[in-house]
Design a protein around this motif. Structure first.
Motif, PDB file in Angstrom:
ATOM      1  N   ILE A  45       0.847  -1.199   0.000  1.00 23.19           N
ATOM      2  CA  ILE A  45       0.000   0.000   0.000  1.00 23.19           C
ATOM      3  C   ILE A  45       0.880   1.246   0.000  1.00 23.19           C
ATOM      4  N   LEU A  46       0.566   2.200  -0.866  1.00 17.71           N
ATOM      5  CA  LEU A  46       1.286   3.479  -0.889  1.00 17.71           C
ATOM      6  C   LEU A  46       0.414   4.535  -0.212  1.00 17.71           C
ATOM      7  N   CYS A  47       0.946   5.132   0.843  1.00  9.72           N
ATOM      8  CA  CYS A  47       0.211   6.144   1.601  1.00  9.72           C
ATOM      9  C   CYS A  47       0.853   7.506   1.326  1.00  9.72           C
ATOM     10  N   ILE A  48       0.104   8.435   0.723  1.00  9.96           N
ATOM     11  CA  ILE A  48       0.651   9.756   0.371  1.00  9.96           C
ATOM     12  C   ILE A  48      -0.047  10.801   1.242  1.00  9.96           C
ATOM     13  N   ASP A  49       0.706  11.460   2.086  1.00  6.41           N
ATOM     14  CA  ASP A  49       0.117  12.510   2.958  1.00  6.41           C
ATOM     15  C   ASP A  49       1.241  13.425   3.412  1.00  6.41           C
TER      16      ASP A  49
ATOM     17  N   GLU B 189       2.139  -4.296   3.690  1.00  4.75           N
ATOM     18  CA  GLU B 189       3.392  -3.533   3.612  1.00  4.75           C
ATOM     19  C   GLU B 189       3.014  -2.115   3.177  1.00  4.75           C
ATOM     20  N   VAL B 190       3.502  -1.114   3.941  1.00  4.91           N
ATOM     21  CA  VAL B 190       3.086   0.256   3.626  1.00  4.91           C
ATOM     22  C   VAL B 190       4.299   1.101   3.220  1.00  4.91           C
ATOM     23  N   LEU B 191       4.163   1.778   2.076  1.00  5.96           N
ATOM     24  CA  LEU B 191       5.184   2.726   1.610  1.00  5.96           C
ATOM     25  C   LEU B 191       4.635   4.122   1.885  1.00  5.96           C
ATOM     26  N   GLU B 192       5.513   5.060   2.234  1.00 11.44           N
ATOM     27  CA  GLU B 192       5.037   6.403   2.578  1.00 11.44           C
ATOM     28  C   GLU B 192       5.656   7.448   1.660  1.00 11.44           C
ATOM     29  N   ALA B 193       4.816   8.461   1.297  1.00  8.72           N
ATOM     30  CA  ALA B 193       5.296   9.596   0.504  1.00  8.72           C
ATOM     31  C   ALA B 193       4.653  10.850   1.061  1.00  8.72           C
ATOM     32  N   SER B 194       5.395  11.970   1.029  1.00 10.71           N
ATOM     33  CA  SER B 194       4.881  13.189   1.650  1.00 10.71           C
ATOM     34  C   SER B 194       4.275  14.173   0.645  1.00 10.71           C
ATOM     35  N   SER B 195       4.296  13.829  -0.628  1.00 11.92           N
ATOM     36  CA  SER B 195       3.686  14.710  -1.633  1.00 11.92           C
ATOM     37  C   SER B 195       3.230  13.876  -2.829  1.00 11.92           C
ATOM     38  N   GLY B 196       2.429  14.513  -3.678  1.00  9.59           N
ATOM     39  CA  GLY B 196       1.960  13.822  -4.880  1.00  9.59           C
ATOM     40  C   GLY B 196       3.123  13.438  -5.779  1.00  9.59           C
ATOM     41  N   ALA B 197       4.096  14.373  -5.939  1.00  6.62           N
ATOM     42  CA  ALA B 197       5.226  14.099  -6.835  1.00  6.62           C
ATOM     43  C   ALA B 197       6.043  12.916  -6.316  1.00  6.62           C
TER      44      ALA B 197
END
Ligand SMILES: [Fe+2]
Length: 343
Positions: free
Chosen positions: A4-8, A27-35
């Protein structure tokens, strides 16, 4: 377990979401922006994307728009605390699969949404695979059908070639026994086809007529040469023997798969329009048209030819005989057509 990709852009919300879904076994992947989210997506190809809507450096609209184009089979769920109903509708129209509101007080709802989206994605993949399999099977069947048609065509061509060879062999056998009869068959075939064309017969009927003309006396193979070439009058028994050539010809030909009633035409070529012919005494329209044509061509050609017991007539006298016997021996319609083509 899914990836799962969590973008926030809020680290605390990413942490809460990651913990909860991690506890569920994902399994969770994290991103802090849309880009950043799009970069991680392209690198790790997660099974589902959860994205905030309002973020610096690429918002949720950007994420949905790109993923709807790049990976329409991947569910994207928008989770927003600032969005309006219009935003929700807009993201769904852009390609989001679901929309949840922050704050996520009800974490099990998030878990259920993720499971529901993963199931939906699985069903879509299965449906796509089913369609692909179906398409592939249709292509295979089309290919098989083409191969079958092609081999069937080859078989028909081989049968036709074998048939022509057989007919040639039969005529050769007859020519050996009675040279007059073999040449006679070929001439009768040509005259019959000319009469058939004058009567408006189609190409297939002309082909059948040509074959019947070539083969109409083939049954004479079964008649002794001593009778065929006798120079004096025949006895009643010998006459019967000669007449049996129509039934003998029918027996030879009746099991060959011609594209028309060749064997029946051979059987009927000595029937007469007034019912006085043989072997069955058929009359008028009860005799096949092509057999009535053959009768005209056969008698005319025979009268023109020299026989062991007489000289041939000249063509004008032979044709006069045919004209005079229209309506008795011969079908009047066939005699009219004969009149058009003979001189
Ligand atoms: Fe005959």
């Amino acid at each position: 377990m899914a990836k799962i990709l969590c973008i926030d852009d809020e680290p605390i919300l990413r942490l809460i979401t990651s913990d909860y879904l991690g506890d569920m076994g994902h399994e969770v992947l994290e991103a802090s922006s849309g880009a950043e989210g799009l970069t991680l997506f392209r690198r790790y190809r997660p099974d589902i994307v959860l994205s905030d809507l309002r973020m610096p450096d690429g918002d949720g609209f950007l994420v949905v728009t790109h993923l709807a184009e790049e990976a329409p089979e991947t569910p994207v769920v928008i989770i927003s605390g600032t969005g309006t109903l219009d935003d929700a509708v807009k993201t769904m129209r852009l390609g989001a699969w679901d929309y949840l509101s922050k704050p996520l007080k009800d974490m099990p709802l998030l878990g259920q949404t993720v499971e529901r989206m993963l199931n939906k994605a699985r069903e879509r993949r299965n449906a796509s695979q089913y369609l692909l399999n179906l398409e592939s099977r249709v292509n295979e069947l089309e290919h098989e059908l083409q191969s079958w048609s092609s081999s069937h065509k080859d078989t028909v061509l081989r049968l036709e070639a074998a048939l022509k060879t057989s007919i040639g062999s039969l005529n050769l056998a007859l020519r050996e026994k009675d040279p007059y009869t073999a040449g006679h068959n070929e001439r009768v075939a040509r005259i019959s086809v000319d009469i058939g064309i004058a009567l408006g017969l189609g190409e297939q009927e002309q082909e059948v007529l040509m074959l019947a003309g070539l083969l109409h006396d083939i049954g004479k193979i079964g008649v002794p040469e001593s009778i065929l070439n006798k120079r004096i009058a025949l006895s009643p028994d010998e006459l019967e023997e000669i007449r049996s050539h129509v039934t003998c010809g029918y027996r030879i030909l009746c099991n060959i798969p011609f594209d028309g009633p060749v064997a029946e035409l051979v059987l009927q070529h000595h029937e007469r329009y007034d019912g006085s012919g043989y072997p069955k005494g058929l009359a008028g329209e009860g005799i096949l048209l092509e057999a009535r044509i053959l009768a005209v061509a056969d008698v005319y050609e025979a009268l023109c030819s020299d026989r062991p017991y007489r000289a041939g007539l000249n063509p004008v006298d032979a044709a006069s005989y045919v004209f005079k016997n229209a309506g008795t021996h011969f079908c009047p319609k066939c005699v009219d057509a004969f009149r058009q083509i003979i001189f």
